[in-house]
Design a protein around this motif. Structure first.
Motif, PDB file in Angstrom:
ATOM      1  N   SER A   1      -2.711  12.120 -17.711  1.00 28.03           N
ATOM      2  CA  SER A   1      -1.470  11.845 -16.993  1.00 28.03           C
ATOM      3  C   SER A   1      -1.716  11.877 -15.488  1.00 28.03           C
ATOM      4  CB  SER A   1      -0.424  12.894 -17.385  1.00 28.03           C
ATOM      5  OG  SER A   1       0.808  12.609 -16.796  1.00 28.03           O
ATOM      6  N   ASP A   2      -1.497  10.730 -14.852  1.00 22.70           N
ATOM      7  CA  ASP A   2      -1.611  10.641 -13.393  1.00 22.70           C
ATOM      8  C   ASP A   2      -0.254  11.022 -12.800  1.00 22.70           C
ATOM      9  OD1 ASP A   2      -1.463   9.756 -10.754  1.00 22.70           O
ATOM     10  OD2 ASP A   2      -2.567   7.906 -11.116  1.00 22.70           O
ATOM     11  N   GLU A   3      -0.207  12.223 -12.216  1.00 21.76           N
ATOM     12  CA  GLU A   3       1.069  12.753 -11.716  1.00 21.76           C
ATOM     13  C   GLU A   3       1.085  12.817 -10.183  1.00 21.76           C
ATOM     14  OE1 GLU A   3       1.879  16.328 -14.039  1.00 21.76           O
ATOM     15  OE2 GLU A   3       2.070  15.137 -15.886  1.00 21.76           O
ATOM     16  N   ILE A   4       0.406  11.887  -9.565  1.00 18.57           N
ATOM     17  CA  ILE A   4       0.277  11.922  -8.094  1.00 18.57           C
ATOM     18  C   ILE A   4       1.632  11.775  -7.391  1.00 18.57           C
ATOM     19  CG2 ILE A   4      -0.180   9.439  -7.737  1.00 18.57           C
ATOM     20  CD1 ILE A   4      -2.369  10.304  -5.712  1.00 18.57           C
ATOM     21  N   HIS A   5       2.599  11.094  -8.060  1.00 20.10           N
ATOM     22  CA  HIS A   5       3.913  10.893  -7.423  1.00 20.10           C
ATOM     23  C   HIS A   5       4.920  11.983  -7.809  1.00 20.10           C
ATOM     24  CE1 HIS A   5       3.124   6.898  -5.679  1.00 20.10           C
ATOM     25  NE2 HIS A   5       2.434   6.630  -6.772  1.00 20.10           N
ATOM     26  N   GLN A   6       4.462  13.068  -8.371  1.00 23.62           N
ATOM     27  CA  GLN A   6       5.349  14.065  -8.982  1.00 23.62           C
ATOM     28  C   GLN A   6       6.430  14.607  -8.049  1.00 23.62           C
ATOM     29  OE1 GLN A   6       2.453  17.925  -8.233  1.00 23.62           O
ATOM     30  NE2 GLN A   6       2.890  17.357 -10.315  1.00 23.62           N
TER      31      GLN A   6
ATOM     32  N   GLY B   1     -10.258  11.811  -4.981  1.00 20.23           N
ATOM     33  CA  GLY B   1      -9.165  10.843  -5.116  1.00 20.23           C
ATOM     34  C   GLY B   1      -8.821  10.657  -6.585  1.00 20.23           C
ATOM     35  N   VAL B   2      -7.564  10.361  -6.829  1.00 16.66           N
ATOM     36  CA  VAL B   2      -7.103  10.212  -8.216  1.00 16.66           C
ATOM     37  C   VAL B   2      -7.671   8.941  -8.851  1.00 16.66           C
ATOM     38  CG1 VAL B   2      -5.033   9.824  -9.609  1.00 16.66           C
ATOM     39  CG2 VAL B   2      -5.084  11.683  -7.952  1.00 16.66           C
ATOM     40  N   VAL B   3      -7.803   7.881  -8.067  1.00 12.37           N
ATOM     41  CA  VAL B   3      -8.391   6.667  -8.651  1.00 12.37           C
ATOM     42  C   VAL B   3      -9.837   6.938  -9.063  1.00 12.37           C
ATOM     43  CG1 VAL B   3      -9.089   4.283  -8.208  1.00 12.37           C
ATOM     44  CG2 VAL B   3      -6.820   5.071  -7.510  1.00 12.37           C
ATOM     45  N   ASN B   4     -10.572   7.674  -8.227  1.00 12.56           N
ATOM     46  CA  ASN B   4     -11.932   8.053  -8.633  1.00 12.56           C
ATOM     47  C   ASN B   4     -11.893   8.760  -9.981  1.00 12.56           C
ATOM     48  OD1 ASN B   4     -12.813   7.062  -6.251  1.00 12.56           O
ATOM     49  ND2 ASN B   4     -13.286   9.024  -5.302  1.00 12.56           N
TER      50      ASN B   4
ATOM     51  N   SER C   1      -1.789  14.039  -1.660  1.00 12.31           N
ATOM     52  CA  SER C   1      -1.990  12.923  -0.725  1.00 12.31           C
ATOM     53  C   SER C   1      -0.794  11.994  -0.588  1.00 12.31           C
ATOM     54  CB  SER C   1      -3.229  12.131  -1.128  1.00 12.31           C
ATOM     55  OG  SER C   1      -3.137  11.741  -2.477  1.00 12.31           O
ATOM     56  N   LYS C   2      -0.066  11.735  -1.682  1.00 14.04           N
ATOM     57  CA  LYS C   2       1.136  10.904  -1.547  1.00 14.04           C
ATOM     58  C   LYS C   2       2.222  11.714  -0.843  1.00 14.04           C
ATOM     59  CE  LYS C   2      -0.217   7.222  -3.690  1.00 14.04           C
ATOM     60  NZ  LYS C   2      -1.191   6.723  -2.756  1.00 14.04           N
ATOM     61  N   THR C   3       2.430  12.938  -1.295  1.00 16.93           N
ATOM     62  CA  THR C   3       3.510  13.778  -0.789  1.00 16.93           C
ATOM     63  C   THR C   3       3.433  13.972   0.722  1.00 16.93           C
ATOM     64  OG1 THR C   3       3.379  14.922  -2.907  1.00 16.93           O
ATOM     65  CG2 THR C   3       4.681  15.993  -1.192  1.00 16.93           C
TER      66      THR C   3
ATOM     67  N   VAL D   1       1.611  -1.565 -14.662  1.00 17.73           N
ATOM     68  CA  VAL D   1       1.115  -0.270 -14.194  1.00 17.73           C
ATOM     69  C   VAL D   1       0.203  -0.479 -12.995  1.00 17.73           C
ATOM     70  CG1 VAL D   1      -0.965  -0.102 -15.673  1.00 17.73           C
ATOM     71  CG2 VAL D   1       0.273   1.974 -15.013  1.00 17.73           C
ATOM     72  N   TYR D   2       0.160   0.534 -12.146  1.00 12.73           N
ATOM     73  CA  TYR D   2      -0.725   0.582 -10.968  1.00 12.73           C
ATOM     74  C   TYR D   2      -2.093   0.014 -11.343  1.00 12.73           C
ATOM     75  CZ  TYR D   2      -3.271   2.946  -7.160  1.00 12.73           C
ATOM     76  OH  TYR D   2      -4.057   3.249  -6.073  1.00 12.73           O
ATOM     77  N   TYR D   3      -2.494  -1.066 -10.659  1.00 14.83           N
ATOM     78  CA  TYR D   3      -3.619  -1.867 -11.152  1.00 14.83           C
ATOM     79  C   TYR D   3      -4.971  -1.156 -11.251  1.00 14.83           C
ATOM     80  CZ  TYR D   3      -2.606  -2.930  -6.253  1.00 14.83           C
ATOM     81  OH  TYR D   3      -2.233  -2.832  -4.937  1.00 14.83           O
TER      82      TYR D   3
ATOM     83  N   HIS E   1       6.151   6.733 -13.036  1.00 19.28           N
ATOM     84  CA  HIS E   1       5.438   5.487 -13.325  1.00 19.28           C
ATOM     85  C   HIS E   1       5.513   4.499 -12.157  1.00 19.28           C
ATOM     86  CE1 HIS E   1       3.723   2.816 -16.523  1.00 19.28           C
ATOM     87  NE2 HIS E   1       4.036   1.932 -15.597  1.00 19.28           N
ATOM     88  N   ASN E   2       4.364   4.248 -11.572  1.00 23.30           N
ATOM     89  CA  ASN E   2       4.211   3.208 -10.547  1.00 23.30           C
ATOM     90  C   ASN E   2       3.820   1.918 -11.262  1.00 23.30           C
ATOM     91  OD1 ASN E   2       3.351   1.561  -8.458  1.00 23.30           O
ATOM     92  ND2 ASN E   2       1.595   2.830  -7.897  1.00 23.30           N
ATOM     93  N   PRO E   3       4.540   0.795 -11.135  1.00 19.66           N
ATOM     94  CA  PRO E   3       5.522   0.481 -10.109  1.00 19.66           C
ATOM     95  C   PRO E   3       6.986   0.562 -10.552  1.00 19.66           C
ATOM     96  CG  PRO E   3       4.880  -1.555 -11.165  1.00 19.66           C
ATOM     97  CD  PRO E   3       4.161  -0.437 -11.886  1.00 19.66           C
TER      98      PRO E   3
ATOM     99  N   VAL F   1       0.829  -1.232   0.000  1.00 16.27           N
ATOM    100  CA  VAL F   1       0.000   0.000   0.000  1.00 16.27           C
ATOM    101  C   VAL F   1       0.857   1.274   0.000  1.00 16.27           C
ATOM    102  CG1 VAL F   1      -1.751   1.397   1.166  1.00 16.27           C
ATOM    103  CG2 VAL F   1      -1.923  -1.067   1.267  1.00 16.27           C
ATOM    104  N   ALA F   2       0.605   2.164  -0.951  1.00 18.39           N
ATOM    105  CA  ALA F   2       1.412   3.374  -1.065  1.00 18.39           C
ATOM    106  C   ALA F   2       0.919   4.477  -0.122  1.00 18.39           C
ATOM    107  CB  ALA F   2       1.440   3.855  -2.509  1.00 18.39           C
ATOM    108  N   ASP F   3       1.090   4.233   1.181  1.00 15.10           N
ATOM    109  CA  ASP F   3       1.028   5.353   2.116  1.00 15.10           C
ATOM    110  C   ASP F   3       2.183   5.186   3.101  1.00 15.10           C
ATOM    111  OD1 ASP F   3       0.168   3.552   4.050  1.00 15.10           O
ATOM    112  OD2 ASP F   3      -1.906   4.251   4.066  1.00 15.10           O
TER     113      ASP F   3
END
Ligand SMILES: Cc1ncc(COP(=O)(O)O)c(C=O)c1O
Length: 403
Positions: A209-214, A104-107, A245-247, A129-131, A181-183, A45-47
């Protein structure tokens, strides 16, 4: 041998890392449900195990003490904090009216698939890729077309020839793109991003582009948003999803951004959002995010240093002891993708990780059917946890190798 953690970082860890057991934590309190063993060391889990910056905690307490939680709107100060962060950290110039909110980004991944495609239409992804990328497509009756990443001497790369062929021959409506890019942990270079954007332009494919890990720049490679490629030349053709949220470890506060520079696309999104009655952000999520962007930068830079340290420990220790194991070059995200293939057979990966090593990880098989011998380890935790996980892997891999 990795040098010990500096005194300053040791203090940061001591002040921020908490035991999350019994806090309704998915990562720690659902181990029994997910893996059938509550005693595994949770590296999935990525938290994170780090408490959010003090300023975030204080802002939430102050807002809670106001005592009322009725309907609310996003204040100007929130936009200023978010826009300034993007400018300061990433040299991205955002206009306020490009920004929409989600929970949420997944939403949002689900929503963009629903919004931009019809059932049975094809959506491209780059696996592994992130499932939730593939789930957002399949759960809504669309078709996944994977242009698998290549993994060779240069590390993980986009297969541009195959991407172009796929765009040419399959009727792809949408590319769900993960950046970083996750993972696999790649931060795509500006040249790579421009090549993807050109292909999308040529073949009329919408890029999201999902940039949540930027913010997680682990090595030398700097993150470039698709909004900034070629000085923003492609901004008009992209949609960007991100969040704090990740940061800042705020995932459960349910606040994220949908950024749409193109006016027509934005109008179309707004009409779609009205039809879905999409709730715009969350009050406490926005209180926390604003405080984090304004006052959390020093905290984040220390966190990043701890993650870099953890990665170095994992990488160097594996290289020293089991050099045949490959650790993907971690440029972005805090998730290390490790291939156990030289020692572990695909069908024994789970048993080895859970029963022999006592670890809970994300399995490569979740990200791509081809990655049965890969594991993804979350490094946003205490150096102690990373050392325990690494040492267990090393001991057991060595034993297995020598058997
Ligand atoms: C690439 C990516 N996108 C989205 C998410 C989750 O975002 P959210 O919690 O905002 O739905 C994650 C979490 O691991 C992720 O890695």
């Amino acid at each position: 041998m990795v040098a010990p953690l500096s005194g300053e970082l040791k203090q940061f860890v001591a002040e921020h890392v908490v035991d999350r057991h019994n806090t309704n934590s998915v990562k720690w309190d659902l181990l029994q449900d997910k893996y059938g063993d509550a005693n595994l060391l949770a590296m999935w889990v990525a938290d994170m195990e780090f408490k959010a910056p003090q300023a975030v905690q204080d802002a939430l307490v102050a807002r809670a003490q106001a005592g009322t939680f009725g309907y609310s709107f996003t204040p100007q100060s929130y936009y200023d904090a978010f826009i300034n962060w993007q400018k300061r950290r990433h040299e991205v110039t955002l206009q306020q009216d490009w920004i929409r909110f989600d929970t949420g980004v997944v939403n949002s991944l689900y929503r963009v698939v629903n919004w931009l495609t019809e059932p049975n239409e094809k959506v491209a992804v780059l696996q592994p890729v992130y499932y939730p990328f593939t789930e957002a497509i399949e759960h809504q009756g669309r078709k996944v077309v994977s242009v698998d990443l290549l993994n060779g001497d240069q590390g993980w790369q986009i297969d541009f020839a195959n991407l172009e062929k796929t765009f040419q021959h399959e009727d792809i409506k949408l590319l769900l793109f993960c950046s970083p890019h996750n993972p696999v942990g790649r931060i795509w270079s500006e040249a790579e991003l421009e090549a993807v954007l050109k292909l999308c332009h040529t073949y009329g494919v919408q890029l999201v582009s999902d940039e949540i890990h930027q913010d997680f720049e682990i090595g030398k490679q700097r993150f470039t948003s698709v909004l900034k490629v070629a000085d923003g030349a492609y901004a008009d053709q992209v949609i960007v999803l991100n969040a704090a949220s990740k940061t800042f470890n705020l995932a459960a506060l349910l606040n994220s951004h949908v950024i749409i520079p193109n006016e027509k696309l934005r109008q179309s999104y707004d009409a779609f959002a009205e039809g879905q009655h999409i709730v715009e952000g969350s009050l406490l999520g926005q209180v926390a995010t604003e405080a984090a962007y304004n006052e959390g930068e020093a905290w984040f830079d220390k966190l990043l240093a701890v993650i870099r340290y953890n990665y170095q420990y994992l990488k160097d220790t594996l290289a020293e002891n089991v050099p045949e194991i490959t650790v993907s070059d971690l440029q972005g995200t805090y998730l290390s993708y490790v291939d156990l293939a030289p020692i572990i057979q695909p069908e024994e990966t789970e048993k080895f990780i859970q029963e022999t090593c006592g670890l809970a990880v994300d399995y490569g098989a979740w990200f791509s059917p081809k990655d049965q011998t890969y594991i993804r380890l979350n490094l946003a935790t205490s150096p102690e946890n990373v050392q325990t996980a690494t040492d267990r892997l090393v001991t057991q891999l060595k034993q297995k190798r020598n058997r």
